[in-house]
Enzyme design. Structure first.
Site, PDB file in Angstrom:
ATOM      1  N   TYR A  34      -6.649  18.427 -10.276  1.00  0.00           N
ATOM      2  CA  TYR A  34      -6.841  17.193  -9.513  1.00  0.00           C
ATOM      3  C   TYR A  34      -7.800  16.259 -10.246  1.00  0.00           C
ATOM      4  CZ  TYR A  34      -8.076  14.046  -5.699  1.00  0.00           C
ATOM      5  OH  TYR A  34      -8.312  12.926  -4.929  1.00  0.00           O
ATOM      6  N   ILE A  73       0.845  -1.191   0.000  1.00  0.00           N
ATOM      7  CA  ILE A  73       0.000   0.000   0.000  1.00  0.00           C
ATOM      8  C   ILE A  73       0.880   1.241   0.000  1.00  0.00           C
ATOM      9  CG2 ILE A  73      -1.923   1.192   1.125  1.00  0.00           C
ATOM     10  CD1 ILE A  73      -2.418  -1.369   2.743  1.00  0.00           C
ATOM     11  N   SER A  74       0.618   2.166  -0.891  1.00  0.00           N
ATOM     12  CA  SER A  74       1.354   3.436  -0.903  1.00  0.00           C
ATOM     13  C   SER A  74       0.580   4.485  -0.115  1.00  0.00           C
ATOM     14  CB  SER A  74       1.594   3.907  -2.340  1.00  0.00           C
ATOM     15  OG  SER A  74       0.364   4.194  -2.989  1.00  0.00           O
ATOM     16  N   GLY A  75       1.307   5.474   0.410  1.00  0.00           N
ATOM     17  CA  GLY A  75       0.665   6.597   1.090  1.00  0.00           C
ATOM     18  C   GLY A  75       0.007   6.246   2.409  1.00  0.00           C
ATOM     19  N   SER A  89     -11.324   8.631  -7.354  1.00  0.00           N
ATOM     20  CA  SER A  89     -12.176   9.653  -6.750  1.00  0.00           C
ATOM     21  C   SER A  89     -13.410   9.821  -7.625  1.00  0.00           C
ATOM     22  CB  SER A  89     -11.419  10.987  -6.667  1.00  0.00           C
ATOM     23  OG  SER A  89     -12.288  12.058  -6.346  1.00  0.00           O
TER      24      SER A  89
END
Length: 312
Positions: free
Chosen positions: A156, A10-12, A143
């Site tokens: 974004y 998992i990143s972040g 998102s």
């Protein structure tokens, strides 16, 4: 004989969704996962390690990873036993909000370097092993802004649109190798970072922006954004729970939105293929009828729109 734990990278993970997801997977009652929770700055690992508790060093390890660096990605994978990742969760991301004229190209490029090219870099690194073993699952924290544009979030949203197109295209090929892709699409997520970001941009100068646009941003968009987060926002824990279900699914979905309360806000785009209905309605609500917009957001907070608990 029980199956070997699946390795989940998992990143972040220094905060927010990544941290909550890492902890929830590491505390899986059936111990189905060996979690490699990564972050760019290991100086921020304290909160994660505290939340992990007794899982730290058992079902969860912390590693350094900068998704913008080929060298960092290679070093991280070398630290994983066998270098094999069963589930990759692309979670690392950065935001950018404000009037377009006041945003530098360098800031825009940073968003794409992290949100889009960072995810692509990780996929390129793990894909050969997944293809060779003919199994794998790539989860992308996208998102709802990858489904619809949102005013003053142009850059974004563009980075998330890029992710949606890239991974949907890749998903077709990877099914041939028994590799699944899942795009998880949260709406507003209430974190300390988001609160600080809104406060910072409320007083930012945004040089080069005309007075009217700056006024629209500060006096219309920011209050509406705060109302949106207050009434429709989810916690990182709630989003992580949805991702856990996606990872544990026998046939993972290509897309999973995490917040049913946000559904009415994206329905307008689906209703009109031309896109005009969504654009014109959004324009009227923000610029002409802001009180009606706020009332609508408060209505979305009622119990009938609450996010359901997905069955196991």
């Amino acid at each position: 004989m029980a199956d070997a734990p699946r390795t989940v990278l998992i990143s972040g993970c220094s905060s927010g969704i990544g941290l909550e997801l890492a902890v929830q997977l590491a505390h899986d009652p059936r111990q189905r996962y060996q979690v490699v929770a990564t972050m760019r700055d290991l100086g921020k690992k304290g909160t994660l390690e505290t939340a992990a508790g007794e899982a730290l060093g058992q079902t969860l390890t912390v590693a350094q990873l900068d998704v913008c660096s080929d060298e960092s990605v290679a070093q991280c994978l070398n630290c994983i036993q066998g270098g094999e990742v069963d589930v990759l969760v692309n979670n690392a991301g950065v935001g950018l909000v404000g009037p377009l004229e006041g945003l530098s190209l360098a800031a825009m490029q940073n968003v794409f370097d992290t949100n889009f090219f960072g995810a692509v870099r990780l996929v390129k690194a793990v894909l050969p092993s997944m293809k060779r073993r003919r199994q794998g699952h790539i989860v992308v924290v996208s998102s709802v802004m990858g489904l619809q544009g949102v005013v003053f979030n142009e850059v974004y949203a563009a980075s998330k649109f890029a992710m949606e197109g890239f991974f949907e295209s890749l998903a077709v090929q990877l099914l041939q190798f028994n590799i699944f892709i899942s795009l998880v699409e949260p709406g507003p997520v209430v974190t300390e970072f988001e609160g600080k970001l809104l406060e910072q941009v409320s007083t930012a100068e945004f040089p080069g922006t005309d007075p009217d646009t700056l006024s629209y941003f500060r006096d219309l968009y920011l209050p509406a954004s705060r109302e949106l987060f207050h009434n429709v926002g989810q916690s990182p824990q709630d989003v992580a729970k949805v991702i856990v279900k996606v990872i544990g699914s026998a046939r993972p979905p290509l897309r999973r939105r995490t917040n049913t309360r946000y559904t009415p806000l994206i329905a307008l785009k689906a209703m009109d293929p031309s896109g005009s209905l969504y654009v014109r309605t959004s324009h009227c609500l923000l610029f002409r009828w802001p009180r009606l917009l706020n009332l609508g957001l408060r209505c979305l907070a009622c119990s009938c729109f609450r996010t359901p608990v997905w069955p196991r």
